[in-house]
Motif scaffolding. Structure first.
Motif, PDB file in Angstrom:
ATOM      1  N   PRO A 114       0.819  -1.226   0.000  1.00  0.00           N
ATOM      2  CA  PRO A 114       0.000   0.000   0.000  1.00  0.00           C
ATOM      3  C   PRO A 114       0.854   1.278   0.000  1.00  0.00           C
ATOM      4  N   SER A 115       2.170   1.212  -0.036  1.00  0.00           N
ATOM      5  CA  SER A 115       3.111   2.346  -0.113  1.00  0.00           C
ATOM      6  C   SER A 115       3.378   3.022   1.223  1.00  0.00           C
ATOM      7  N   THR A 116       2.358   3.654   1.796  1.00  0.00           N
ATOM      8  CA  THR A 116       2.526   4.458   3.016  1.00  0.00           C
ATOM      9  C   THR A 116       1.168   4.620   3.677  1.00  0.00           C
ATOM     10  N   PRO A 117       1.121   4.710   4.997  1.00  0.00           N
ATOM     11  CA  PRO A 117      -0.180   4.898   5.655  1.00  0.00           C
ATOM     12  C   PRO A 117      -0.803   6.266   5.363  1.00  0.00           C
ATOM     13  N   LEU A 118      -0.102   7.132   4.635  1.00  0.00           N
ATOM     14  CA  LEU A 118      -0.630   8.478   4.380  1.00  0.00           C
ATOM     15  C   LEU A 118      -1.302   8.633   3.018  1.00  0.00           C
ATOM     16  N   VAL A 119      -1.547   7.524   2.306  1.00  0.00           N
ATOM     17  CA  VAL A 119      -2.457   7.565   1.154  1.00  0.00           C
ATOM     18  C   VAL A 119      -3.619   6.629   1.477  1.00  0.00           C
ATOM     19  N   ASN A 120      -4.694   6.709   0.693  1.00  0.00           N
ATOM     20  CA  ASN A 120      -5.897   5.947   1.045  1.00  0.00           C
ATOM     21  C   ASN A 120      -5.613   4.464   1.268  1.00  0.00           C
ATOM     22  N   ALA A 121      -4.853   3.848   0.342  1.00  0.00           N
ATOM     23  CA  ALA A 121      -4.614   2.408   0.450  1.00  0.00           C
ATOM     24  C   ALA A 121      -3.944   2.066   1.781  1.00  0.00           C
ATOM     25  N   GLY A 122      -2.858   2.764   2.076  1.00  0.00           N
ATOM     26  CA  GLY A 122      -2.125   2.481   3.318  1.00  0.00           C
ATOM     27  C   GLY A 122      -2.923   2.838   4.560  1.00  0.00           C
ATOM     28  N   ALA A 123      -3.773   3.847   4.449  1.00  0.00           N
ATOM     29  CA  ALA A 123      -4.576   4.258   5.610  1.00  0.00           C
ATOM     30  C   ALA A 123      -5.641   3.209   5.930  1.00  0.00           C
ATOM     31  N   ILE A 124      -6.220   2.613   4.886  1.00  0.00           N
ATOM     32  CA  ILE A 124      -7.215   1.553   5.114  1.00  0.00           C
ATOM     33  C   ILE A 124      -6.497   0.343   5.725  1.00  0.00           C
ATOM     34  N   SER A 125      -5.298   0.074   5.216  1.00  0.00           N
ATOM     35  CA  SER A 125      -4.488  -1.012   5.749  1.00  0.00           C
ATOM     36  C   SER A 125      -4.118  -0.732   7.222  1.00  0.00           C
ATOM     37  N   ALA A 126      -3.783   0.527   7.534  1.00  0.00           N
ATOM     38  CA  ALA A 126      -3.443   0.893   8.923  1.00  0.00           C
ATOM     39  C   ALA A 126      -4.643   0.678   9.841  1.00  0.00           C
ATOM     40  N   CYS A 127      -5.852   1.040   9.348  1.00  0.00           N
ATOM     41  CA  CYS A 127      -7.063   0.810  10.161  1.00  0.00           C
ATOM     42  C   CYS A 127      -7.235  -0.683  10.434  1.00  0.00           C
ATOM     43  N   SER A 128      -6.860  -1.506   9.441  1.00  0.00           N
ATOM     44  CA  SER A 128      -7.006  -2.956   9.635  1.00  0.00           C
ATOM     45  C   SER A 128      -5.994  -3.471  10.659  1.00  0.00           C
ATOM     46  N   MET A 129      -4.865  -2.761  10.827  1.00  0.00           N
ATOM     47  CA  MET A 129      -3.832  -3.193  11.788  1.00  0.00           C
ATOM     48  C   MET A 129      -4.180  -2.825  13.229  1.00  0.00           C
ATOM     49  N   VAL A 130      -5.068  -1.826  13.404  1.00  0.00           N
ATOM     50  CA  VAL A 130      -5.339  -1.329  14.760  1.00  0.00           C
ATOM     51  C   VAL A 130      -5.897  -2.449  15.646  1.00  0.00           C
ATOM     52  N   ALA A 131      -5.311  -2.585  16.831  1.00  0.00           N
ATOM     53  CA  ALA A 131      -5.781  -3.582  17.806  1.00  0.00           C
ATOM     54  C   ALA A 131      -6.910  -2.964  18.647  1.00  0.00           C
ATOM     55  N   PRO A 132      -7.844  -3.764  19.155  1.00  0.00           N
ATOM     56  CA  PRO A 132      -7.892  -5.221  19.072  1.00  0.00           C
ATOM     57  C   PRO A 132      -8.517  -5.710  17.768  1.00  0.00           C
ATOM     58  N   GLN A 133      -7.950  -6.761  17.227  1.00  0.00           N
ATOM     59  CA  GLN A 133      -8.457  -7.327  15.977  1.00  0.00           C
ATOM     60  C   GLN A 133      -9.909  -7.783  16.114  1.00  0.00           C
ATOM     61  N   GLY A 134     -10.668  -7.577  15.046  1.00  0.00           N
ATOM     62  CA  GLY A 134     -12.010  -8.153  14.962  1.00  0.00           C
ATOM     63  C   GLY A 134     -13.102  -7.414  15.714  1.00  0.00           C
ATOM     64  N   ASP A 135     -12.759  -6.322  16.402  1.00  0.00           N
ATOM     65  CA  ASP A 135     -13.781  -5.633  17.205  1.00  0.00           C
ATOM     66  C   ASP A 135     -13.877  -4.172  16.776  1.00  0.00           C
TER      67      ASP A 135
END
Ligand code: GLU
Length: 321
Positions: A114-135
Motif C-alpha cells: 500500500p506504499s505508506t499509511p498516508l495515502v488511502n490504500a495504506g490508511a485503510i491497511s493501517a485501520c485494519s492493523m489497529v488492535a484489538p483485531q475483529g472488534d
C-alpha cells in the motif's frame, strides 16, 4: 546559523499571514463528497502551537471541519505504537507514491504494497492493523482516544459527512478489495474501510490540529496536556512520512516552497510539523487540483517565509519569550 525568535515575532507572523491571505480566491471545495461541496468556502483559520504549549489562533479556528486525510497521521502513529515503526514499514511501507491520494495504479506499481499509511490504500491497511483485531467498536475507541490524546481534546463525528462518504466511497471500496487480494488487509475488509471512512468524517478544529502537530514536533509529549502520547522515536518516523507524501503528487513542490512537512485533507485542513519548534494548522475549504487547500497553503508558506524558517536550513532556532 544560530537564530533566536521571540514568541511575539511568531504571533505577529501568524497574524500577518492570516491577514495577507484571507482574501485569496481560487480553488474549489471537494466536489466528490456531497457534504464537503456545501461547506461555506469563506471559512478560514490559522493556528500555531509551540512546543512549550503556547497557542496562537486567528480566524475560524474553533470551526469543526472534516479532518479527512489528516486523520491518516494519527492512525499511522497508533499503528506504530501498537506494532512498532518497523512493523508498519513491513506491513504497509513508507514510500511516496507521487500519485493522487486514491490511486489504484500506485498499489500496482509498488509491487502490491500500500506504499505508506498516508495515502488511502495504506490508511485503510493501517485501520485494519489497529488492535484489538475483529472488534470494530474497540478499534474505533482506540482510534479516537489516540486522536484525543494527540490534540488534548476530543474530535466529534460529523454524522452527515460520514453518511455522505459512505454513500459515495466506491473507489475506496475497490482499493480495499484489491489490497485484500494482495494480503495487505489485516482484519475484516468492510470493517477496515468503515473505520477509515469514519475517521475521515471526524470534525476537528485548526486549533486542535496545531496541538497535534506540536505533539509530533515535541517527541510525542503533548505540550498542552503534558501527557506523553507516544515514544519519542516515532516522531522522526511519522514526520518522514508527512514530509515525503503529505501533499500527494505535489509533495515535492510543497516542501521545496514552504520548508515544512505538512499533511493535507480534502476537508480543507493542513497540519504542519516543525520538529522541536511548533505545530501549525490552517483550514479553508477550496482546494487545488491535487486536493490541497489553496488558502491554507498560502497562509503557512507566508508564515514560514516571514520568519525565514525551513526544515533543511541547518539553522539552530531557539524560541524565547
Ligand atoms: N475521505 C477522503 C477519501 O478517502 C479523504 C481524501 C483526502 O482527504 O485526501 O477520498
Amino acid at each position: 546559523m544560530e537564530k533566536t525568535i521571540t514568541k511575539s515575532q511568531i504571533k505577529q507572523a501568524a497574524q500577518e499571514a492570516y491577514e495577507a491571505t484571507k482574501d485569496i480566491k481560487g480553488g474549489l471545495n471537494a466536489h466528490y463528497i456531497p457534504y464537503l461541496a456545501n461547506i461555506n468556502p469563506d471559512l478560514f483559520g490559522l493556528s500555531v502551537t509551540l512546543t512549550d504549549g503556547t497557542c496562537f489562533n486567528f480566524g475560524d479556528t474553533e470551526y469543526k471541519f472534516g479532518i479527512e486525510s489528516v486523520s491518516k497521521v494519527p492512525t499511522a502513529i497508533l499503528a506504530m505504537i501498537q506494532h512498532t515503526p518497523a512493523g508498519v514499514l513491513k506491513q504497509i511501507g513508507a514510500d511516496a507514491t507521487g500519485l493522487p491520494f486514491n490511486s489504484i495504479f500506485a498499489i500496482l506499481l509498488e509491487n502490491d504494497h500500500p506504499s505508506t499509511p498516508l495515502v488511502n490504500a495504506g490508511a485503510i491497511s493501517a485501520c485494519s492493523m489497529v488492535a484489538p483485531q475483529g472488534d470494530s467498536e474497540d478499534k474505533w475507541k482506540a482510534i479516537t482516544e489516540n486522536i484525543t490524546a494527540l490534540c488534548g481534546s476530543a474530535p466529534e463525528l460529523i454524522d452527515e459527512l460520514y453518511e455522505s462518504e459512505t454513500a459515495t466511497n466506491f473507489n475506496n471500496r475497490a482499493i480495499s478489495w484489491l489490497l485484500k487480494n494482495y494480503n495487505r488487509i489485516y482484519d475484516d475488509v468492510d470493517m477496515s474501510l468503515d473505520l477509515y471512512t469514519r475517521q475521515c468524517s471526524l470534525g476537528i478544529t485548526s486549533s486542535q490540529l496545531a496541538v497535534m502537530g506540536a505533539t509530533i514536533a515535541n517527541g510525542g509529549l503533548n505540550p498542552v496536556t503534558q501527557k506523553q502520547v507516544f515514544d519519542p522515536d516515532i516522531s522522526p518516523k511519522i514526520t518522514t512520512m508527512i514530509a515525503s507524501v503529505g501533499f500527494y503528487q505535489h509533495t515535492g513542490d510543497w516542501l521545496y516552497t514552504s520548508g515544512i512537512p505538512a499533511k493535507t485533507g480534502v476537508g480543507g485542513g493542513v497540519m504542519g510539523v516543525m520538529p522541536g519548534l511548533f505545530g501549525i494548522a490552517s483550514f479553508a475549504p477550496p482546494l487545488d487540483d491535487a486536493g490541497n487547500s489553496v488558502k491554507a497553503q498560502a497562509a503557512i508558506k507566508y508564515f514560514m517565509q516571514k520568519l525565514g524558517l525551513g526544515i533543511f536550513t541547518g539553522d539552530k532556532i531557539t524560541i524565547v519569550d
